[in-house]
Write a protein that holds these residues in place. Structure first.
Motif, PDB file in Angstrom:
ATOM      1  N   ARG A  61       0.852  -1.270   0.093  1.00 28.47           N
ATOM      2  CA  ARG A  61       0.202  -0.180  -0.124  1.00 28.47           C
ATOM      3  C   ARG A  61       0.961   1.151  -0.009  1.00 28.47           C
ATOM      4  NH1 ARG A  61      -4.912   1.474   4.536  1.00 28.47           N
ATOM      5  NH2 ARG A  61      -5.205   3.612   3.336  1.00 28.47           N
ATOM      6  N   GLN A  62       1.839   1.210   0.658  1.00 26.86           N
ATOM      7  CA  GLN A  62       2.818   2.466   0.841  1.00 26.86           C
ATOM      8  C   GLN A  62       3.550   2.625  -0.422  1.00 26.86           C
ATOM      9  OE1 GLN A  62       5.664   1.792   4.020  1.00 26.86           O
ATOM     10  NE2 GLN A  62       4.246   2.531   5.736  1.00 26.86           N
ATOM     11  N   GLN A  63       3.878   1.519  -1.138  1.00 25.20           N
ATOM     12  CA  GLN A  63       4.435   1.572  -2.446  1.00 25.20           C
ATOM     13  C   GLN A  63       3.332   2.162  -3.642  1.00 25.20           C
ATOM     14  OE1 GLN A  63       5.784  -2.414  -2.931  1.00 25.20           O
ATOM     15  NE2 GLN A  63       7.830  -1.873  -2.160  1.00 25.20           N
ATOM     16  N   ALA A  64       2.142   1.758  -3.387  1.00 32.39           N
ATOM     17  CA  ALA A  64       1.593   2.177  -4.664  1.00 32.39           C
ATOM     18  C   ALA A  64       0.941   3.479  -4.298  1.00 32.39           C
ATOM     19  CB  ALA A  64       0.060   1.309  -4.166  1.00 32.39           C
ATOM     20  N   SER A  65       0.874   4.141  -2.885  1.00 27.41           N
ATOM     21  CA  SER A  65       0.433   5.371  -2.638  1.00 27.41           C
ATOM     22  C   SER A  65       1.894   6.463  -3.048  1.00 27.41           C
ATOM     23  CB  SER A  65       0.459   5.713  -1.185  1.00 27.41           C
ATOM     24  OG  SER A  65       0.217   6.915  -0.802  1.00 27.41           O
ATOM     25  N   ALA A  66       3.287   5.751  -2.847  1.00 35.15           N
ATOM     26  CA  ALA A  66       4.118   6.586  -3.443  1.00 35.15           C
ATOM     27  C   ALA A  66       4.314   6.802  -4.975  1.00 35.15           C
ATOM     28  CB  ALA A  66       5.391   5.852  -2.917  1.00 35.15           C
ATOM     29  N   ILE A  67       4.036   5.682  -5.766  1.00 39.11           N
ATOM     30  CA  ILE A  67       3.903   5.811  -6.988  1.00 39.11           C
ATOM     31  C   ILE A  67       2.728   6.725  -7.590  1.00 39.11           C
ATOM     32  CG2 ILE A  67       3.332   4.468  -9.085  1.00 39.11           C
ATOM     33  CD1 ILE A  67       4.569   1.951  -7.660  1.00 39.11           C
ATOM     34  N   ILE A  68       1.706   6.695  -6.835  1.00 38.82           N
ATOM     35  CA  ILE A  68       0.424   7.630  -7.243  1.00 38.82           C
ATOM     36  C   ILE A  68       1.114   9.046  -7.035  1.00 38.82           C
ATOM     37  CG2 ILE A  68      -1.586   8.394  -6.875  1.00 38.82           C
ATOM     38  CD1 ILE A  68      -2.503   5.535  -6.187  1.00 38.82           C
ATOM     39  N   SER A  69       1.662   9.565  -6.116  1.00 35.73           N
ATOM     40  CA  SER A  69       2.161  10.719  -5.552  1.00 35.73           C
ATOM     41  C   SER A  69       3.294  11.228  -6.582  1.00 35.73           C
ATOM     42  CB  SER A  69       2.500  10.552  -4.126  1.00 35.73           C
ATOM     43  OG  SER A  69       1.581  10.322  -3.438  1.00 35.73           O
ATOM     44  N   ALA A  70       4.063  10.305  -6.802  1.00 33.45           N
ATOM     45  CA  ALA A  70       5.247  10.618  -8.029  1.00 33.45           C
ATOM     46  C   ALA A  70       4.593  10.947  -9.301  1.00 33.45           C
ATOM     47  CB  ALA A  70       6.231   9.368  -8.153  1.00 33.45           C
ATOM     48  N   ARG A  71       3.586  10.090  -9.651  1.00 30.18           N
ATOM     49  CA  ARG A  71       2.767  10.304 -10.986  1.00 30.18           C
ATOM     50  C   ARG A  71       2.098  11.738 -10.956  1.00 30.18           C
ATOM     51  NH1 ARG A  71       4.971   7.473 -15.014  1.00 30.18           N
ATOM     52  NH2 ARG A  71       5.213   5.321 -14.707  1.00 30.18           N
ATOM     53  N   GLU A  72       1.493  11.992  -9.836  1.00 31.67           N
ATOM     54  CA  GLU A  72       0.989  13.238  -9.892  1.00 31.67           C
ATOM     55  C   GLU A  72       1.802  14.680 -10.042  1.00 31.67           C
ATOM     56  OE1 GLU A  72      -1.329  13.312  -6.238  1.00 31.67           O
ATOM     57  OE2 GLU A  72      -2.957  12.320  -7.152  1.00 31.67           O
ATOM     58  N   VAL A 126       2.897  14.610 -14.014  1.00 27.91           N
ATOM     59  CA  VAL A 126       1.858  15.058 -14.719  1.00 27.91           C
ATOM     60  C   VAL A 126       1.640  16.740 -14.653  1.00 27.91           C
ATOM     61  CG1 VAL A 126      -0.619  15.142 -15.127  1.00 27.91           C
ATOM     62  CG2 VAL A 126       0.613  12.891 -14.798  1.00 27.91           C
ATOM     63  N   GLU A 127       1.807  17.129 -13.425  1.00 26.91           N
ATOM     64  CA  GLU A 127       1.411  18.464 -12.947  1.00 26.91           C
ATOM     65  C   GLU A 127       2.774  19.368 -13.626  1.00 26.91           C
ATOM     66  OE1 GLU A 127       1.507  21.574  -9.032  1.00 26.91           O
ATOM     67  OE2 GLU A 127       1.448  19.300  -8.900  1.00 26.91           O
ATOM     68  N   GLY A 128       3.990  18.759 -13.596  1.00 27.65           N
ATOM     69  CA  GLY A 128       5.063  19.480 -14.111  1.00 27.65           C
ATOM     70  C   GLY A 128       5.093  19.437 -15.700  1.00 27.65           C
ATOM     71  N   ALA A 129       4.430  18.044 -16.387  1.00 31.76           N
ATOM     72  CA  ALA A 129       4.517  18.075 -17.644  1.00 31.76           C
ATOM     73  C   ALA A 129       3.610  19.031 -18.165  1.00 31.76           C
ATOM     74  CB  ALA A 129       3.974  16.563 -18.096  1.00 31.76           C
ATOM     75  N   VAL A 130       2.406  19.194 -17.591  1.00 39.01           N
ATOM     76  CA  VAL A 130       1.365  20.137 -18.014  1.00 39.01           C
ATOM     77  C   VAL A 130       1.998  21.591 -18.387  1.00 39.01           C
ATOM     78  CG1 VAL A 130      -1.022  21.380 -17.469  1.00 39.01           C
ATOM     79  CG2 VAL A 130      -0.583  18.728 -17.551  1.00 39.01           C
ATOM     80  N   THR A 131       2.786  21.944 -17.198  1.00 37.89           N
ATOM     81  CA  THR A 131       3.226  23.234 -16.984  1.00 37.89           C
ATOM     82  C   THR A 131       4.353  23.556 -18.311  1.00 37.89           C
ATOM     83  OG1 THR A 131       2.997  23.487 -14.748  1.00 37.89           O
ATOM     84  CG2 THR A 131       4.516  24.793 -15.570  1.00 37.89           C
ATOM     85  N   MET A 132       5.038  22.290 -18.424  1.00 43.74           N
ATOM     86  CA  MET A 132       6.275  22.566 -19.510  1.00 43.74           C
ATOM     87  C   MET A 132       5.472  22.435 -20.842  1.00 43.74           C
ATOM     88  SD  MET A 132       8.898  19.736 -17.613  1.00 43.74           S
ATOM     89  CE  MET A 132       9.877  19.614 -19.157  1.00 43.74           C
ATOM     90  N   VAL A 133       4.585  21.852 -21.110  1.00 45.00           N
ATOM     91  CA  VAL A 133       4.131  21.820 -22.422  1.00 45.00           C
ATOM     92  C   VAL A 133       3.401  23.173 -22.462  1.00 45.00           C
ATOM     93  CG1 VAL A 133       1.947  20.994 -23.588  1.00 45.00           C
ATOM     94  CG2 VAL A 133       3.639  19.232 -22.406  1.00 45.00           C
TER      95      VAL A 133
END
Length: 280
Positions: free
Chosen positions: A212-223, A226-233
């Motif tokens: 559960r901790q690993q899944a939560s960490a992956i989701i947080s990293a993906r968020e 994505v937030e940075g990618a949108v800003t860069m685009v």
């Protein structure tokens, strides 16, 4: 019950007084003054029964026929109330390491937790007379307070805000110290410091909670990605249009945004595709 200072004088002064009465008793008996000799012997024996030695960082609690008459905190050789009972109490700083306790956190998950408590006695009268055995009292109250504090918080915060045992160890330790001080005040004990020494999920759920901790960490990293990618685009498209590098219609703009998002968000390196045409 509250500690107060017992009557006492320097033991060497008392020793001189005792030797003086012994000398007086000897002189009186030799010269036939029996009554004075007997009184002098009685006083000398009384003085002999009033000496005590206090070690550094130690207190002697004086009781006279079951009545508390005071405590002596200053180290050295002292003469105090004769025919009294002297009980020593250590004033040194001590540690108590609790065993690993199995507790359910606020979400019902079984966890293992342990703590160290640094304490010392500040009131020798309370330590001896208000509780049965203050060392055992400290141990039991420390484990009780640790269970109570651990059950108020989750092991970790996967969603939302607030304290957690793993993320706010300093705050939890401070709260444990405050609660423990209230519990130990009746025994005349001061809590100097509390620290968590062990914190883990119980073995039966450790594997599931790790996933559960690993899944939560992956989701947080993906968020974040994505937030940075949108800003860069957005910055790239705005700069291309503002500098007039190329004119993009809505279809080409959508294609470029798609390509840039894929290149930034993808775990693998982007593979460029070169569009070439043959001129005849």
């Amino acid at each position: 019950m509250k500690e107060n200072k017992a009557w006492s004088i320097n033991g060497f002064v008392g020793l001189l007084i005792m030797l003086g009465f012994i000398a007086l008793a000897t002189f009186s008996l030799i010269n036939g003054i029996v009554i004075l000799g007997l009184i002098s012997i009685l006083i000398a024996v009384t003085c002999m029964a009033s000496f005590t030695v206090v070690q550094p960082n130690q207190s002697k609690v004086i009781t006279f026929f079951g009545k508390y008459v005071g405590s002596i905190r200053n180290d050295g050789f002292w003469m105090t109330v004769p025919f009294s009972f002297h009980r020593k109490v250590s004033l040194r700083v001590r540690n108590f390491n609790s065993v690993k306790l199995k507790v359910n956190d606020i979400e019902g998950n079984p966890i293992e937790i342990a703590a160290v408590v640094v304490f010392r006695v500040t009131d020798s009268a309370k330590a001896l007379f208000e509780v049965e055995k203050y060392e055992v009292f400290v141990e039991i109250q420390s484990e009780t307070a640790l269970r109570h504090v651990a059950s108020k918080y989750p092991y970790d915060r996967f969603e939302g805000t607030g304290y957690s045992l793993r993320g706010n160890a300093e705050e939890v330790a401070a709260e444990l110290g405050d609660e423990l001080q209230k519990r130990l005040q009746v025994a005349g004990v001061e809590v100097i410091e509390t620290r968590l020494t062990h914190l883990a999920y119980a073995t039966e759920i450790a594997s599931a909670m790790l996933q559960r901790q690993q899944a939560s960490a992956i989701i947080s990293a993906r968020e974040k990605i994505v937030e940075g990618a949108v800003t860069m685009v957005q910055m790239a498209i705005t700069r291309i249009e503002s500098e007039g590098i190329v004119q993009l219609d809505e279809e080409r703009k959508a294609a470029m945004i798609n390509n840039l998002m894929v290149a930034i968000v993808s775990d693998r390196s982007a593979q460029p595709i070169i569009n070439t045409s043959t001129i005849y």
